[in-house]
Design a protein around this motif. Structure first.
Motif, short mmCIF file in Angstrom:
data_model
loop_
_atom_site.label_atom_id
_atom_site.label_comp_id
_atom_site.label_asym_id
_atom_site.label_seq_id
_atom_site.Cartn_x
_atom_site.Cartn_y
_atom_site.Cartn_z
N GLY A 15 -45.30 -1.90 35.41
CA GLY A 15 -46.31 -2.73 34.75
C GLY A 15 -47.61 -2.64 35.51
O GLY A 15 -47.77 -1.83 36.42
N LYS A 16 -48.52 -3.51 35.14
CA LYS A 16 -49.86 -3.54 35.73
C LYS A 16 -49.79 -3.90 37.23
O LYS A 16 -48.83 -4.56 37.65
N GLY A 17 -50.80 -3.50 37.97
CA GLY A 17 -50.83 -3.81 39.40
C GLY A 17 -50.82 -5.31 39.68
O GLY A 17 -51.49 -6.08 38.99
N GLY A 18 -50.05 -5.71 40.66
CA GLY A 18 -50.07 -7.09 41.16
C GLY A 18 -49.30 -8.13 40.36
O GLY A 18 -49.32 -9.31 40.69
N VAL A 19 -48.58 -7.69 39.30
CA VAL A 19 -47.90 -8.69 38.46
C VAL A 19 -46.56 -9.15 39.06
O VAL A 19 -46.00 -10.17 38.63
N GLY A 20 -46.07 -8.39 40.02
CA GLY A 20 -44.78 -8.77 40.64
C GLY A 20 -43.70 -7.72 40.43
O GLY A 20 -42.51 -8.05 40.47
N LYS A 21 -44.10 -6.46 40.26
CA LYS A 21 -43.11 -5.38 40.07
C LYS A 21 -42.20 -5.28 41.29
O LYS A 21 -40.98 -5.22 41.17
N HIS A 72 -47.09 1.67 48.71
CA HIS A 72 -45.78 0.98 48.79
C HIS A 72 -45.91 -0.45 49.22
O HIS A 72 -46.69 -0.78 50.11
N SER A 73 -45.09 -1.33 48.65
CA SER A 73 -45.03 -2.66 49.23
C SER A 73 -43.60 -3.14 49.42
O SER A 73 -43.35 -4.30 49.66
N LEU A 74 -42.63 -2.19 49.35
CA LEU A 74 -41.23 -2.57 49.58
C LEU A 74 -41.03 -3.16 50.98
O LEU A 74 -40.36 -4.17 51.15
N ALA A 115 -45.03 2.96 40.27
CA ALA A 115 -46.47 2.80 40.45
C ALA A 115 -47.05 2.18 39.19
O ALA A 115 -46.43 2.22 38.13
N PRO A 116 -48.24 1.57 39.30
CA PRO A 116 -48.85 1.00 38.09
C PRO A 116 -48.87 1.97 36.91
O PRO A 116 -48.85 3.20 37.08
N THR A 117 -48.93 1.36 35.74
CA THR A 117 -48.67 2.00 34.45
C THR A 117 -48.96 3.50 34.30
O THR A 117 -48.07 4.25 33.94
#
Ligand SMILES: Nc1ncnc2c1ncn2[C@@H]1O[C@H](COP(=O)(O)OP(=O)(O)OP(=O)(O)O)[C@@H](O)[C@H]1O
Length: 412
Positions: A95-101, A128-130, A240-242
């Motif tokens: 999904g879009k960046g920052g939504v909580g993927k 990455h933010s894992l 990654a974002p959409t």
């Protein structure tokens, strides 16, 4: 005071949960040590909390057996459906960046692992933010065990930047043979063999578009074939974002087409020159290379089929209740359907809970969110998806216990 009246029920329920389970708090506040000794003093977003801890850390199980996985007969539309069966399943969250993927993907992976599935969570997002989400260092581009869940959970952050650098360095140092070694490591060796002759080395200073995705996809190929990955029954992708995601999904088609072209070209050259080649005894070698290339193409077709296989793969769209985010989700859903990628669920994250106070800001935001949520039922793309609503919680989601907490809210 407005700041006091904005308090949502989540921090208190998370805190009561953490009071029952010391490990939960240790993960929410990632700088706390893994095993907190009672009593501990924690700095929270709203000041200091004094919590006593009593539950000791669970001993880690050694067995990798799937324990409490539901049987296919119990299949229903919720988490039971996702967790049932021991055959491997892939979940891609995007999904879009920052939504909580990342939070959603990590919480799903933790829930799978806690339900008995040896699980792998993969990030194909270049940013990455894992590691941040799990509050553990998972970088390095290899399988890294995640501490905390009951059953094995591994993470893999594919680092396209680093890989691209290695790719360049290999080409500068060793020319085509270096590239071949590098691509061998990425599971694309056979392709390098063929492309080497087409002067791939010269292209390396300007890496071909889609190399990031090629690297990510080659890891997927490894999942399918390598022994190292065979234990995993659930693989969760934090994508990654959409835009990137769509390129990643269409890459197997692209490669398939390219390989098809190369094969045709080679066949033409081969038939035109076969007489000469057979004199020099190279015909057999050439045929062998062509066979290998065919095999690679078959693998790519396998990957493409996997992405479109309703039995083993599902793309979950994560969004937030804003008009902009939902519009993008609708477009993403349309593109995925066009690519024949199975999409069933829509996670609408960060929904403000109803405020019991007179906080005007909260009331306005929530009203806006409810209006955006209303859009979903009239949206031709999104209305057919199963909607999962996830609240905005008032603590930062970091560490396995916090992810477990979020997972129990989202994945029911
Ligand atoms: N339901 C929630 N309640 C509270 N905070 C949340 C919730 N979901 C996500 N967050 C927080 O929002 C931030 C962004 O979340 P996350 O990193 O999961 O988003 P993302 O879509 O993966 O972002 P990016 O596109 O930048 O990778 C994080 O700080 C995370 O802790």
């Amino acid at each position: 005071m407005a700041t006091q009246s904005c308090v949502s029920p989540f921090s208190s329920s998370l805190r009561s949960l953490t009071a029952r389970n010391s490990m939960a708090v240790a993960g929410v506040f990632s700088y706390a040590p893994r095993i907190l000794k009672p009593p501990a003093l924690l700095l929270t977003t709203r000041g200091l909390s004094f919590i006593s801890f009593s539950v000791p850390r669970k001993p880690r199980r050694k067995s990798f057996q799937v324990r409490s996985v539901a049987s296919p007969a119990e299949t229903v539309a919720g988490f039971d459906d996702m967790v049932s069966g021991t055959q491997r399943k892939y979940y891609m969250l995007g999904g879009k960046g920052g939504v909580g993927k990342t939070s959603s993907a990590a919480s799903l992976a933790v829930k799978f692992a806690n339900n008995g599935h040896p699980t792998l969570v993969v990030s194909t997002d270049p940013a990455h933010s894992l590691s941040d989400s799990f509050a553990q260092d998972l970088s390095g581009g290899t399988l890294v065990p995640v501490e905390g869940p009951d059953h094995p959970l591994f993470a893999l952050e594919i680092n396209p930047e680093k890989a691209r650098e290695e790719f360049r360095a290999a080409s500068k140092k060793n020319g085509v043979s270096g590239v071949r070694d590098f691509m061998d490591g990425m599971g694309l060796g056979m392709l390098a063999e063929q492309l080497g002759e087409l002067k791939l080395g010269e292209l390396l200073d300007t890496p071909p578009p889609g190399l990031d995705e090629a690297i990510a996809i080659s890891k997927v190929i490894q999942f399918l074939e390598s022994q190292e990955y065979s234990m995993f029954t659930r693989i969760v992708f934090d994508t990654a974002p959409t835009g990137h995601t769509l390129r990643l999904l269409s890459l197997p088609d692209f490669l398939d087409a390219s390989i098809g072209k190369i094969l045709k070209l080679r066949q033409k050259i081969a038939s035109a020159t076969s007489a000469i080649k057979s004199v020099f005894g190279q015909e057999e070698q050439r045929q062998d290379a062509a066979d290998k290339l065919e095999k690679l193409r078959d693998r790519m077709i396998k990957v493409r089929e996997l992405f479109r296989d309703t039995d083993s793969t599902e793309f979950v769209i994560v969004t937030i209740p804003t008009v902009m985010a939902l519009s993008e989700s609708s477009r993403l859903s349309a593109s995925l359907k066009k690519e024949n990628v199975p999409v069933k669920r829509l996670v609408v994250n960060q929904i403000l809970p109803p405020s019991a106070s007179d906080c005007k800001f909260c009331a306005m935001r929530r009203k806006d969110q409810m209006r955006a949520l209303d859009m979903i039922k009239d949206d031709p793309e999104l209305s057919s998806l199963v909607m999962i609503q996830a609240p905005l919680v008032d603590v930062e989601i970091r560490g396995v216990p916090a992810l477990q907490y979020l997972g129990d809210i989202i994945w029911k």
